[in-house]
Motif scaffolding. Structure first.
Motif, PDB file in Angstrom:
ATOM      1  N   MET A   1       0.824  -1.212   0.000  1.00  0.00           N
ATOM      2  CA  MET A   1       0.000   0.000   0.000  1.00  0.00           C
ATOM      3  C   MET A   1       0.857   1.259   0.000  1.00  0.00           C
ATOM      4  O   MET A   1       0.485   2.272  -0.598  1.00  0.00           O
ATOM      5  CB  MET A   1      -0.955  -0.017   1.198  1.00  0.00           C
ATOM      6  N   LYS A   2       2.002   1.216   0.662  1.00  0.00           N
ATOM      7  CA  LYS A   2       2.907   2.370   0.654  1.00  0.00           C
ATOM      8  C   LYS A   2       3.432   2.645  -0.749  1.00  0.00           C
ATOM      9  O   LYS A   2       3.552   3.804  -1.164  1.00  0.00           O
ATOM     10  CB  LYS A   2       4.082   2.112   1.610  1.00  0.00           C
ATOM     11  N   VAL A   3       3.750   1.587  -1.483  1.00  0.00           N
ATOM     12  CA  VAL A   3       4.237   1.748  -2.856  1.00  0.00           C
ATOM     13  C   VAL A   3       3.150   2.328  -3.747  1.00  0.00           C
ATOM     14  O   VAL A   3       3.405   3.186  -4.598  1.00  0.00           O
ATOM     15  CB  VAL A   3       4.726   0.389  -3.406  1.00  0.00           C
ATOM     16  N   TRP A   4       1.909   1.885  -3.529  1.00  0.00           N
ATOM     17  CA  TRP A   4       0.815   2.250  -4.422  1.00  0.00           C
ATOM     18  C   TRP A   4       0.157   3.588  -4.058  1.00  0.00           C
ATOM     19  O   TRP A   4      -0.523   4.185  -4.892  1.00  0.00           O
ATOM     20  CB  TRP A   4      -0.243   1.152  -4.405  1.00  0.00           C
ATOM     21  N   PHE A   5       0.348   4.058  -2.835  1.00  0.00           N
ATOM     22  CA  PHE A   5      -0.395   5.230  -2.363  1.00  0.00           C
ATOM     23  C   PHE A   5      -0.197   6.483  -3.212  1.00  0.00           C
ATOM     24  O   PHE A   5      -1.183   7.181  -3.518  1.00  0.00           O
ATOM     25  CB  PHE A   5      -0.041   5.532  -0.900  1.00  0.00           C
ATOM     26  N   PRO A   6       1.025   6.842  -3.632  1.00  0.00           N
ATOM     27  CA  PRO A   6       1.180   8.074  -4.432  1.00  0.00           C
ATOM     28  C   PRO A   6       0.357   8.052  -5.723  1.00  0.00           C
ATOM     29  O   PRO A   6      -0.292   9.050  -6.063  1.00  0.00           O
ATOM     30  CB  PRO A   6       2.683   8.111  -4.727  1.00  0.00           C
ATOM     31  N   VAL A   7       0.366   6.930  -6.448  1.00  0.00           N
ATOM     32  CA  VAL A   7      -0.408   6.867  -7.688  1.00  0.00           C
ATOM     33  C   VAL A   7      -1.902   6.844  -7.391  1.00  0.00           C
ATOM     34  O   VAL A   7      -2.715   7.300  -8.193  1.00  0.00           O
ATOM     35  CB  VAL A   7       0.016   5.638  -8.532  1.00  0.00           C
ATOM     36  N   ASN A   8      -2.277   6.358  -6.206  1.00  0.00           N
ATOM     37  CA  ASN A   8      -3.683   6.339  -5.838  1.00  0.00           C
ATOM     38  C   ASN A   8      -4.211   7.748  -5.575  1.00  0.00           C
ATOM     39  O   ASN A   8      -5.376   8.043  -5.879  1.00  0.00           O
ATOM     40  CB  ASN A   8      -3.886   5.472  -4.593  1.00  0.00           C
ATOM     41  N   VAL A   9      -3.371   8.615  -5.031  1.00  0.00           N
ATOM     42  CA  VAL A   9      -3.766  10.012  -4.826  1.00  0.00           C
ATOM     43  C   VAL A   9      -4.068  10.669  -6.177  1.00  0.00           C
ATOM     44  O   VAL A   9      -5.067  11.390  -6.328  1.00  0.00           O
ATOM     45  CB  VAL A   9      -2.655  10.793  -4.083  1.00  0.00           C
ATOM     46  N   ILE A  10      -3.226  10.388  -7.165  1.00  0.00           N
ATOM     47  CA  ILE A  10      -3.467  10.921  -8.512  1.00  0.00           C
ATOM     48  C   ILE A  10      -4.750  10.322  -9.080  1.00  0.00           C
ATOM     49  O   ILE A  10      -5.545  11.011  -9.734  1.00  0.00           O
ATOM     50  CB  ILE A  10      -2.276  10.615  -9.433  1.00  0.00           C
ATOM     51  N   PHE A  11      -4.973   9.048  -8.839  1.00  0.00           N
ATOM     52  CA  PHE A  11      -6.167   8.348  -9.314  1.00  0.00           C
ATOM     53  C   PHE A  11      -7.442   9.001  -8.775  1.00  0.00           C
ATOM     54  O   PHE A  11      -8.388   9.266  -9.518  1.00  0.00           O
ATOM     55  CB  PHE A  11      -6.081   6.883  -8.875  1.00  0.00           C
ATOM     56  N   VAL A  12      -7.457   9.288  -7.483  1.00  0.00           N
ATOM     57  CA  VAL A  12      -8.627   9.931  -6.868  1.00  0.00           C
ATOM     58  C   VAL A  12      -8.827  11.329  -7.436  1.00  0.00           C
ATOM     59  O   VAL A  12      -9.951  11.731  -7.759  1.00  0.00           O
ATOM     60  CB  VAL A  12      -8.472   9.969  -5.335  1.00  0.00           C
ATOM     61  N   GLY A  13      -7.735  12.082  -7.568  1.00  0.00           N
ATOM     62  CA  GLY A  13      -7.843  13.418  -8.156  1.00  0.00           C
ATOM     63  C   GLY A  13      -8.360  13.380  -9.577  1.00  0.00           C
ATOM     64  O   GLY A  13      -9.169  14.230  -9.982  1.00  0.00           O
ATOM     65  N   MET A  14      -7.928  12.383 -10.342  1.00  0.00           N
ATOM     66  CA  MET A  14      -8.389  12.228 -11.716  1.00  0.00           C
ATOM     67  C   MET A  14      -9.890  11.976 -11.766  1.00  0.00           C
ATOM     68  O   MET A  14     -10.614  12.581 -12.565  1.00  0.00           O
ATOM     69  CB  MET A  14      -7.638  11.065 -12.373  1.00  0.00           C
ATOM     70  N   LEU A  15     -10.395  11.096 -10.895  1.00  0.00           N
ATOM     71  CA  LEU A  15     -11.821  10.773 -10.879  1.00  0.00           C
ATOM     72  C   LEU A  15     -12.670  11.967 -10.435  1.00  0.00           C
ATOM     73  O   LEU A  15     -13.719  12.253 -11.022  1.00  0.00           O
ATOM     74  CB  LEU A  15     -12.085   9.583  -9.957  1.00  0.00           C
ATOM     75  N   ILE A  16     -12.204  12.675  -9.416  1.00  0.00           N
ATOM     76  CA  ILE A  16     -12.985  13.795  -8.881  1.00  0.00           C
ATOM     77  C   ILE A  16     -13.060  14.942  -9.879  1.00  0.00           C
ATOM     78  O   ILE A  16     -14.131  15.521 -10.108  1.00  0.00           O
ATOM     79  CB  ILE A  16     -12.379  14.267  -7.542  1.00  0.00           C
ATOM     80  N   THR A  17     -11.932  15.295 -10.495  1.00  0.00           N
ATOM     81  CA  THR A  17     -11.959  16.383 -11.479  1.00  0.00           C
ATOM     82  C   THR A  17     -12.814  16.011 -12.689  1.00  0.00           C
ATOM     83  O   THR A  17     -13.455  16.876 -13.292  1.00  0.00           O
ATOM     84  CB  THR A  17     -10.539  16.733 -11.947  1.00  0.00           C
ATOM     85  N   SER A  18     -12.851  14.731 -13.029  1.00  0.00           N
ATOM     86  CA  SER A  18     -13.715  14.278 -14.121  1.00  0.00           C
ATOM     87  C   SER A  18     -15.181  14.471 -13.766  1.00  0.00           C
ATOM     88  O   SER A  18     -15.986  14.923 -14.599  1.00  0.00           O
ATOM     89  CB  SER A  18     -13.436  12.806 -14.435  1.00  0.00           C
ATOM     90  N   MET A  19     -15.539  14.149 -12.519  1.00  0.00           N
ATOM     91  CA  MET A  19     -16.926  14.346 -12.061  1.00  0.00           C
ATOM     92  C   MET A  19     -17.314  15.818 -12.102  1.00  0.00           C
ATOM     93  O   MET A  19     -18.402  16.179 -12.584  1.00  0.00           O
ATOM     94  CB  MET A  19     -17.075  13.825 -10.628  1.00  0.00           C
ATOM     95  N   PHE A  20     -16.429  16.676 -11.616  1.00  0.00           N
ATOM     96  CA  PHE A  20     -16.729  18.102 -11.549  1.00  0.00           C
ATOM     97  C   PHE A  20     -16.842  18.716 -12.945  1.00  0.00           C
ATOM     98  O   PHE A  20     -17.677  19.584 -13.187  1.00  0.00           O
ATOM     99  CB  PHE A  20     -15.664  18.828 -10.733  1.00  0.00           C
TER     100      PHE A  20
END
Length: 284
Positions: free
Chosen positions: A97-116
């Motif tokens: 999870m530590k390895v994956w967390f940085p890309v997951n932050v980008i993933f969440v930002g990508m989804l939220i900005t798409s919704m908005f």
């Protein structure tokens, strides 16, 4: 670069590489790349249409909660399939999870900005503006991975920029807020494409089996997004809206929300699958 080679095939340029002798390695991988690309395109387009329907037709003003519910549905389905023995997934260790967390932050930002952005811009313009992502990704590959593209690729990217600019100029329903969200989404999506492939390779090294299949990556990505999504939903004051809106008492609304969750699982799986078969520019 090795990062964009798979079983001896340069996936980005479509060339068959040599191994040891002079005989070319079979190019069966291209069939899988084509199939994964088609599946990704269908699920991506369907997801955009359903999200637009939820946000605009229902006038639902909690895009982060929508993202959160979609990811929750994905987690439930993947865990259920894993418990039934239909699929295999890697244990979600703290190190992984530590390895994956940085890309997951980008993933969440990508989804939220798409919704908005979908809240303010029509689907056609969102699709056109997403072409900017391809240019950003290609430039990122060139500088970060020393990946060179031929003139045909740059010509195609130039035409994409022309289409985006022309679409923006002639957009009668121009909305500055929506365009700002979409531009942010383009940069985040490009960043996600560029970092995901490298993170996938790094994550394999910290798993128990030394491998990380698509279902494991979907489970990892969506599970990590849940606490971050809850925090952002609270930060954007969506909780008060959710307590008051009558939409959550409509069975039809929950059916559409659940459908969007199934499509969310489809796009999560196909995006991992497609990127695994190709490179970042082809993926975008």
């Amino acid at each position: 670069m090795k990062l964009y080679e798979h079983d001896g095939v340069d996936l980005e340029d479509g060339k068959t590489l040599k191994s040891g002798g002079d005989k070319p390695i079979p190019r069966k991988i291209h069939n899988r790349a084509l199939l994964s690309g088609l599946a990704y395109c269908i699920s991506s387009c369907s997801m955009i249409l359903v999200n637009k329907f939820v946000l605009s037709s229902y006038n639902f003003n909690a895009g982060i909660f929508l993202m959160l519910y979609q990811n929750f549905v994905s987690v439930i389905i993947v865990v259920g399939l894993s418990l039934m023995g239909l699929i295999t997934t890697e244990p979600l260790t703290l190190r992984l999870m530590k390895v994956w967390f940085p890309v997951n932050v980008i993933f969440v930002g990508m989804l939220i900005t798409s919704m908005f952005s979908l809240k303010y811009i029509n689907v056609a313009m969102v699709t056109v503006l997403k072409n900017v992502t391809n240019v950003i990704t290609a430039v990122g590959e060139m500088y970060l991975f020393n990946k060179q593209h031929d003139n045909r690729v740059w010509a195609a990217l130039f035409l994409m920029i022309i289409s985006a600019v022309s679409g923006g100029i002639t957009d009668l329903s121009f909305n500055a807020v929506g365009y700002a969200w979409q531009i942010a989404n383009c940069f985040l999506t490009a960043s996600y494409s560029l970092t995901l492939r490298k993170t996938m390779d790094t994550a394999k090294q910290v798993t128990q089996s030394g491998n990380l299949n698509e279902f494991s990556m979907v489970l990892l990505n969506n599970t990590l997004s849940l606490p971050l999504g809850l925090l952002l939903s609270y930060f954007f004051n969506e909780m008060d809206y959710l307590y008051q809106t009558p939409l959550l008492r409509l069975p039809s609304f929950w059916m559409v929300m659940t459908l969007s969750g199934l499509l969310g699982l489809a796009i999560s799986f196909t995006s991992m699958w497609f990127l695994h078969q190709t490179g970042a520019t082809t993926y975008r």
